[in-house]
Scaffold this motif. Structure first.
Motif, PDB file in Angstrom:
ATOM      1  N   LYS A  16       0.820  -1.202   0.000  1.00 15.94           N
ATOM      2  CA  LYS A  16       0.000   0.000   0.000  1.00 15.94           C
ATOM      3  C   LYS A  16       0.860   1.261   0.000  1.00 15.94           C
ATOM      4  O   LYS A  16       0.593   2.227  -0.738  1.00 15.94           O
ATOM      5  CB  LYS A  16      -0.935  -0.002   1.213  1.00 15.94           C
ATOM      6  CG  LYS A  16      -1.903   1.164   1.239  1.00 15.94           C
ATOM      7  CD  LYS A  16      -2.832   1.078   2.441  1.00 15.94           C
ATOM      8  CE  LYS A  16      -3.801   2.251   2.447  1.00 15.94           C
ATOM      9  NZ  LYS A  16      -4.695   2.206   3.632  1.00 15.94           N
ATOM     10  N   LYS A  17       1.925   1.271   0.814  1.00 17.35           N
ATOM     11  CA  LYS A  17       2.817   2.436   0.852  1.00 17.35           C
ATOM     12  C   LYS A  17       3.510   2.638  -0.489  1.00 17.35           C
ATOM     13  O   LYS A  17       3.642   3.774  -0.971  1.00 17.35           O
ATOM     14  CB  LYS A  17       3.861   2.250   1.963  1.00 17.35           C
ATOM     15  CG  LYS A  17       3.293   2.359   3.370  1.00 17.35           C
ATOM     16  CD  LYS A  17       4.393   2.196   4.407  1.00 17.35           C
ATOM     17  CE  LYS A  17       3.820   2.296   5.822  1.00 17.35           C
ATOM     18  NZ  LYS A  17       4.893   2.092   6.847  1.00 17.35           N
TER      19      LYS A  17
ATOM     20  N   LEU B 117       2.444   1.676  -3.469  1.00 15.65           N
ATOM     21  CA  LEU B 117       1.473   2.135  -4.463  1.00 15.65           C
ATOM     22  C   LEU B 117       1.147   3.615  -4.277  1.00 15.65           C
ATOM     23  O   LEU B 117       1.013   4.367  -5.247  1.00 15.65           O
ATOM     24  CB  LEU B 117       0.199   1.287  -4.379  1.00 15.65           C
ATOM     25  CG  LEU B 117       0.330  -0.175  -4.833  1.00 15.65           C
ATOM     26  CD1 LEU B 117      -0.965  -0.931  -4.555  1.00 15.65           C
ATOM     27  CD2 LEU B 117       0.662  -0.245  -6.320  1.00 15.65           C
ATOM     28  N   GLU B 118       1.009   4.028  -3.013  1.00 12.56           N
ATOM     29  CA  GLU B 118       0.732   5.446  -2.750  1.00 12.56           C
ATOM     30  C   GLU B 118       1.895   6.322  -3.205  1.00 12.56           C
ATOM     31  O   GLU B 118       1.698   7.401  -3.785  1.00 12.56           O
ATOM     32  CB  GLU B 118       0.458   5.647  -1.260  1.00 12.56           C
ATOM     33  CG  GLU B 118      -0.863   5.038  -0.794  1.00 12.56           C
ATOM     34  CD  GLU B 118      -1.049   5.161   0.707  1.00 12.56           C
ATOM     35  OE1 GLU B 118      -0.048   5.531   1.397  1.00 12.56           O
ATOM     36  OE2 GLU B 118      -2.153   4.876   1.203  1.00 12.56           O
ATOM     37  N   ARG B 119       3.120   5.854  -2.964  1.00 16.19           N
ATOM     38  CA  ARG B 119       4.295   6.633  -3.374  1.00 16.19           C
ATOM     39  C   ARG B 119       4.390   6.714  -4.894  1.00 16.19           C
ATOM     40  O   ARG B 119       4.666   7.770  -5.460  1.00 16.19           O
ATOM     41  CB  ARG B 119       5.556   5.998  -2.792  1.00 16.19           C
ATOM     42  CG  ARG B 119       6.852   6.712  -3.151  1.00 16.19           C
ATOM     43  CD  ARG B 119       7.990   6.219  -2.275  1.00 16.19           C
ATOM     44  NE  ARG B 119       8.128   4.774  -2.373  1.00 16.19           N
ATOM     45  CZ  ARG B 119       8.858   4.164  -3.312  1.00 16.19           C
ATOM     46  NH1 ARG B 119       9.488   4.890  -4.226  1.00 16.19           N
ATOM     47  NH2 ARG B 119       8.962   2.853  -3.340  1.00 16.19           N
TER      48      ARG B 119
ATOM     49  N   ALA C 129       1.916   6.489  -6.964  1.00 19.60           N
ATOM     50  CA  ALA C 129       0.830   7.356  -7.440  1.00 19.60           C
ATOM     51  C   ALA C 129       1.198   8.826  -7.284  1.00 19.60           C
ATOM     52  O   ALA C 129       0.922   9.662  -8.157  1.00 19.60           O
ATOM     53  CB  ALA C 129      -0.460   7.034  -6.693  1.00 19.60           C
ATOM     54  N   GLU C 130       1.849   9.192  -6.154  1.00 22.11           N
ATOM     55  CA  GLU C 130       2.277  10.571  -5.944  1.00 22.11           C
ATOM     56  C   GLU C 130       3.349  10.987  -6.949  1.00 22.11           C
ATOM     57  O   GLU C 130       3.406  12.140  -7.370  1.00 22.11           O
ATOM     58  CB  GLU C 130       2.805  10.736  -4.521  1.00 22.11           C
ATOM     59  CG  GLU C 130       1.731  10.617  -3.450  1.00 22.11           C
ATOM     60  CD  GLU C 130       2.323  10.676  -2.048  1.00 22.11           C
ATOM     61  OE1 GLU C 130       3.575  10.776  -1.948  1.00 22.11           O
ATOM     62  OE2 GLU C 130       1.549  10.631  -1.078  1.00 22.11           O
TER      63      GLU C 130
ATOM     64  N   GLN D 203      -4.134   6.912  -9.540  1.00 25.07           N
ATOM     65  CA  GLN D 203      -4.748   6.499  -8.283  1.00 25.07           C
ATOM     66  C   GLN D 203      -5.732   5.363  -8.504  1.00 25.07           C
ATOM     67  O   GLN D 203      -5.868   4.460  -7.674  1.00 25.07           O
ATOM     68  CB  GLN D 203      -5.452   7.693  -7.633  1.00 25.07           C
ATOM     69  CG  GLN D 203      -5.999   7.406  -6.243  1.00 25.07           C
ATOM     70  CD  GLN D 203      -4.893   7.051  -5.251  1.00 25.07           C
ATOM     71  OE1 GLN D 203      -3.849   7.695  -5.217  1.00 25.07           O
ATOM     72  NE2 GLN D 203      -5.121   6.013  -4.452  1.00 25.07           N
TER      73      GLN D 203
ATOM     74  N   SER E  20      -3.779   2.228  -8.741  1.00 24.87           N
ATOM     75  CA  SER E  20      -3.304   1.854  -7.409  1.00 24.87           C
ATOM     76  C   SER E  20      -4.399   1.152  -6.614  1.00 24.87           C
ATOM     77  O   SER E  20      -4.162   0.101  -5.997  1.00 24.87           O
ATOM     78  CB  SER E  20      -2.822   3.100  -6.662  1.00 24.87           C
ATOM     79  OG  SER E  20      -2.508   2.794  -5.323  1.00 24.87           O
ATOM     80  N   ASP E  21      -5.605   1.722  -6.639  1.00 19.19           N
ATOM     81  CA  ASP E  21      -6.723   1.107  -5.918  1.00 19.19           C
ATOM     82  C   ASP E  21      -7.066  -0.263  -6.491  1.00 19.19           C
ATOM     83  O   ASP E  21      -7.382  -1.203  -5.749  1.00 19.19           O
ATOM     84  CB  ASP E  21      -7.945   2.026  -5.971  1.00 19.19           C
ATOM     85  CG  ASP E  21      -7.712   3.345  -5.251  1.00 19.19           C
ATOM     86  OD1 ASP E  21      -6.808   3.382  -4.386  1.00 19.19           O
ATOM     87  OD2 ASP E  21      -8.418   4.325  -5.560  1.00 19.19           O
TER      88      ASP E  21
END
Length: 375
Positions: free
Chosen positions: A7-8, A10-12, A14-15, A21, A24-25
């Motif tokens: 999760k971390k 994927l969030e990174r 995406a940023e 996003q 990522s989801d």
């Protein structure tokens, strides 16, 4: 733990704009849909089934003198049908955890029924006969329902049968003690593959490790212990090859190969407890631990744990074995510490270069995707 890291990441990403996003989801949702981590409710339900199975076996062992024989036998047979019927109903309606728990209860009731009938009617036979029939029934149940829980139940019964076989023949070298454990390990491996429960392979590995330890106890040959230590490390190294490492079964086999190498080192330490031979064994143990950490320690917590256990166990053994020569012990610790520090420095430099090369490759791919220009 893996999900949190994923999760971390994927969030990174995406940023950074590498993925959207929405992508990522979708990736996280796909991971959750394929996750094999058991839910806490299912775990508690299985624990409940184990406790109820123990209660059934203990009640049967009490042999309720006040209850008529026919009632006892009818009751235990009724339990077998109720549990298996309930399991079939639950699995048909998608209640997998409940179905698996009821299958375990049904298998335990079958074993209790055999024990009860033997008690009531004084039938001839021994523990091995009961376990053979019990394993046969549990295997049939695992095959019919394709149940991973029943595969694990068969694995536990197989461990009991292997121990009972070796004990009944007084640890003697006979056909039953030689062939029963590996054949049971093959059965567990097949059921693990057929039901898709990879974790059951651990029981097959433990069964084979115990069998190999028993073989050494029978022959008491130093070259066999060396073969365990070296052969286990070689097998472990083979399981990290790119074409094999992605298979979960191969990774488990590598873990047990590392345990086999540790078994060989334990035996060698019991043979050589002083002098230069002990130093060579200690160096070998440190080398095995370092090789395991370098090859698979970064991404595999179980391998790290085994490697730390081998390294720490060897250091503790040396402390007790050479306690009368503190200078020699401190010298060994000093040399080992320097060698490990140098290896750690070299490994960190290699990892940095690999990461830098990978980053350049990713950057080149992004540039190529944008036609050589960034927006």
């Amino acid at each position: 733990m893996y999900r949190a890291r994923l999760k971390k990441d994927l969030e990174r990403w995406a940023e950074m704009g590498l993925i959207s996003q929405q992508a990522s989801d979708a990736m996280l949702e796909d991971h959750d849909s394929r996750s094999t981590t058991p839910a806490i409710g299912g775990v508690l339900l299985m624990l409940s089934a184990v406790l109820l199975s123990a209660a059934i076996l203990l009640l049967v062992a009490a042999n309720w003198q006040a209850i008529p024989r026919l009632v006892k036998v009818s009751g235990i047979i009724l339990l077998i049908w109720i549990f298996h019927g309930g399991a079939a109903f639950s699995l048909a309606y998608g209640r997998k955890a409940t179905g698996q728990a009821l299958l375990v209860l049904g298998a335990a009731s079958f074993g209790a029924a055999m024990s009860l009938v033997g008690q009531l009617y004084h039938l001839s036979g021994d523990l091995l006969d009961l376990l053979y029939v019990w394993i046969g029934m549990a295997t049939l149940s695992a095959l019919i329902f394709r149940s991973g829980a029943m595969a694990g139940f068969v694995g536990l019964l197989a461990l009991g049968l292997a121990g009972a076989t070796i004990d009944q023949f007084n640890f003697a070298w006979v056909a039953e003690t030689v062939w029963t454990p590996p054949l049971l390990a093959l059965l567990i491996a097949f059921l693990s593959w057929f039901t898709g429960n990879v974790r059951v392979q651990n029981l097959a590995g433990l069964l084979l490790l115990g069998w190999l330890a028993w073989i050494y106890g029978e022959v008491m040959r130093t070259d066999l212990a060396v073969a365990y230590a070296v052969g286990g490390l070689v097998l472990f190294a083979l399981t990290v090859l790119p074409g094999l490492a992605r298979h979960a079964v191969v990774r488990l086999a590598g873990l047990h190969a590392l345990l086999l190498s540790g078994l060989g080192l334990v035996i060698l330490n019991s043979i050589y407890d002083k002098g230069l031979p002990l130093a060579f064994v200690a160096i070998g143990a440190v080398a095995v631990a370092i090789v395991a950490l370098v090859l698979r320690g970064r991404e595999d917590g179980q391998v790290r744990s085994v490697a730390y256990l081998i390294f720490g166990g060897e250091i503790l053994y040396l402390s007790f074995a050479t306690i009368d020569s503190l200078l020699g012990t401190s010298g060994f610790f000093l040399i080992s510490g320097v060698i490990v520090a140098l290896l750690a420095l070299g490994a960190s430099q290699v990892e940095k270069r690999l990461q830098a090369r990978k980053g350049r490759a990713v950057g080149a791919g992004i540039d190529a995707g944008w036609g050589g220009e960034r927006p």
